[in-house]
Design a protein around this motif. Sequence first.
Motif, PDB file in Angstrom:
ATOM      1  N   MET A 119       0.827  -1.233  -0.012  1.00  0.00           N
ATOM      2  CA  MET A 119       0.009   0.038   0.221  1.00  0.00           C
ATOM      3  C   MET A 119       0.857   1.225   0.079  1.00  0.00           C
ATOM      4  O   MET A 119       1.929   1.152   0.583  1.00  0.00           O
ATOM      5  CB  MET A 119      -0.836   0.144   1.327  1.00  0.00           C
ATOM      6  N   ASP A 134       2.221   4.301   1.443  1.00  0.00           N
ATOM      7  CA  ASP A 134       2.556   4.957   2.706  1.00  0.00           C
ATOM      8  C   ASP A 134       2.432   6.186   2.941  1.00  0.00           C
ATOM      9  O   ASP A 134       2.870   7.175   2.159  1.00  0.00           O
ATOM     10  CB  ASP A 134       3.768   4.320   3.298  1.00  0.00           C
ATOM     11  N   ASN A 135       1.452   6.609   3.852  1.00  0.00           N
ATOM     12  CA  ASN A 135       1.154   7.931   3.915  1.00  0.00           C
ATOM     13  C   ASN A 135       2.158   9.092   4.191  1.00  0.00           C
ATOM     14  O   ASN A 135       2.339  10.129   3.773  1.00  0.00           O
ATOM     15  CB  ASN A 135      -0.047   8.114   4.948  1.00  0.00           C
ATOM     16  N   ILE A 190      -4.650   6.089   0.321  1.00  0.00           N
ATOM     17  CA  ILE A 190      -4.401   6.183   1.620  1.00  0.00           C
ATOM     18  C   ILE A 190      -3.617   7.415   1.988  1.00  0.00           C
ATOM     19  O   ILE A 190      -3.636   7.717   3.259  1.00  0.00           O
ATOM     20  CB  ILE A 190      -3.408   4.786   1.796  1.00  0.00           C
ATOM     21  N   ARG A 225      -8.405   6.215   2.457  1.00  0.00           N
ATOM     22  CA  ARG A 225      -9.075   5.069   2.905  1.00  0.00           C
ATOM     23  C   ARG A 225      -7.708   4.068   2.638  1.00  0.00           C
ATOM     24  O   ARG A 225      -7.060   4.264   1.646  1.00  0.00           O
ATOM     25  CB  ARG A 225      -9.911   4.126   2.072  1.00  0.00           C
ATOM     26  N   ASP A 226      -7.606   3.010   3.481  1.00  0.00           N
ATOM     27  CA  ASP A 226      -6.629   1.937   3.419  1.00  0.00           C
ATOM     28  C   ASP A 226      -7.535   0.912   2.872  1.00  0.00           C
ATOM     29  O   ASP A 226      -8.605   0.252   3.258  1.00  0.00           O
ATOM     30  CB  ASP A 226      -6.197   1.408   4.689  1.00  0.00           C
ATOM     31  N   CYS A 266      -7.193  -2.224   2.109  1.00  0.00           N
ATOM     32  CA  CYS A 266      -7.374  -3.389   3.060  1.00  0.00           C
ATOM     33  C   CYS A 266      -8.641  -3.247   3.977  1.00  0.00           C
ATOM     34  O   CYS A 266      -9.337  -4.462   3.913  1.00  0.00           O
ATOM     35  CB  CYS A 266      -6.099  -3.794   3.744  1.00  0.00           C
ATOM     36  N   THR A 267      -8.960  -2.217   4.476  1.00  0.00           N
ATOM     37  CA  THR A 267      -9.888  -2.201   5.567  1.00  0.00           C
ATOM     38  C   THR A 267     -11.137  -1.320   5.204  1.00  0.00           C
ATOM     39  O   THR A 267     -11.863  -1.138   6.171  1.00  0.00           O
ATOM     40  CB  THR A 267      -9.266  -1.770   6.784  1.00  0.00           C
ATOM     41  N   SER A 296       1.325  -4.587  -1.286  1.00  0.00           N
ATOM     42  CA  SER A 296       0.978  -5.628  -0.218  1.00  0.00           C
ATOM     43  C   SER A 296       2.349  -6.213   0.211  1.00  0.00           C
ATOM     44  O   SER A 296       2.874  -6.969  -0.393  1.00  0.00           O
ATOM     45  CB  SER A 296       0.083  -6.565  -0.816  1.00  0.00           C
ATOM     46  N   LYS A 353      -2.016  -9.623   3.198  1.00  0.00           N
ATOM     47  CA  LYS A 353      -2.411  -8.438   2.561  1.00  0.00           C
ATOM     48  C   LYS A 353      -3.175  -8.384   1.397  1.00  0.00           C
ATOM     49  O   LYS A 353      -3.948  -7.662   0.900  1.00  0.00           O
ATOM     50  CB  LYS A 353      -1.220  -7.409   3.031  1.00  0.00           C
TER      51      LYS A 353
END
Length: 244
Positions: A1, A3-4, A70, A94-95, A97-98, A117, A122
Amino acid sequence: MKDNIIYNPVAHLYEDFTNSAPQAKIIIRTILNLAGDIQGKSVLDLACGYGLYSWLFKSHGASRVVGVDISDKMIELAKKKSQQDGDNIEFHIRDVCTMESFGKFDLIVAAWLLHYSESVEKLEMMFQSIANNLSPSGKLISYICSPDYRLAKGNCKKYHLNILSEEPWQNGLRHKVELMSTPPISFTMYRWSREQYQEASRKAGLKLEWHEPMLLQSDIDSYPSHFWDDYKNNCFETPFVCYF
């Protein structure tokens, strides 16, 4: 993902990279070709960044477009442009994954998402989240780091990607990569096998079909001789499509 922490400080540079990388038009062409007729369809753009593909599909007649990333800075940039253009695209932090379901979409685009991932678990979570948002008759178009790429066969600097390292990671490989912007954008990507992608998609109830980037003779003719040889023979990126 994404990374913020990594992407927020350099979000403004990412558009410069996508505008300058010679393969960018090939990726856009490939995604549009795989998408087919967009008119009147709903589109979910995952890892949307500053909104490139969201705007692209809206301009091709999509009835509803939702972008998810993200990085709050990326979404801030996307919302700002969307407000300026008055295109009514929705953008959410949003992420994948969730994230919750935003509805059932005719088309989901995941360009440069799944290879963030860091584990097969993931990866499976991402596929399940995609399945939760996909219409029964819809399809996913994804672009990923190709399972077949090998750093030992050549780097990608001419395509504005500097592959700094390639090392074993769990049951796959991990890359340190720089997008060759000014200054460079550094991040980590994970390479999983074709079989691991197939199995992760299968667990989410999806069927996966591999495709190739649409490199045309006109692209080859527009650059010096042998410029695209590495892209053809050891391509760092590849698309696939998934259906129920």
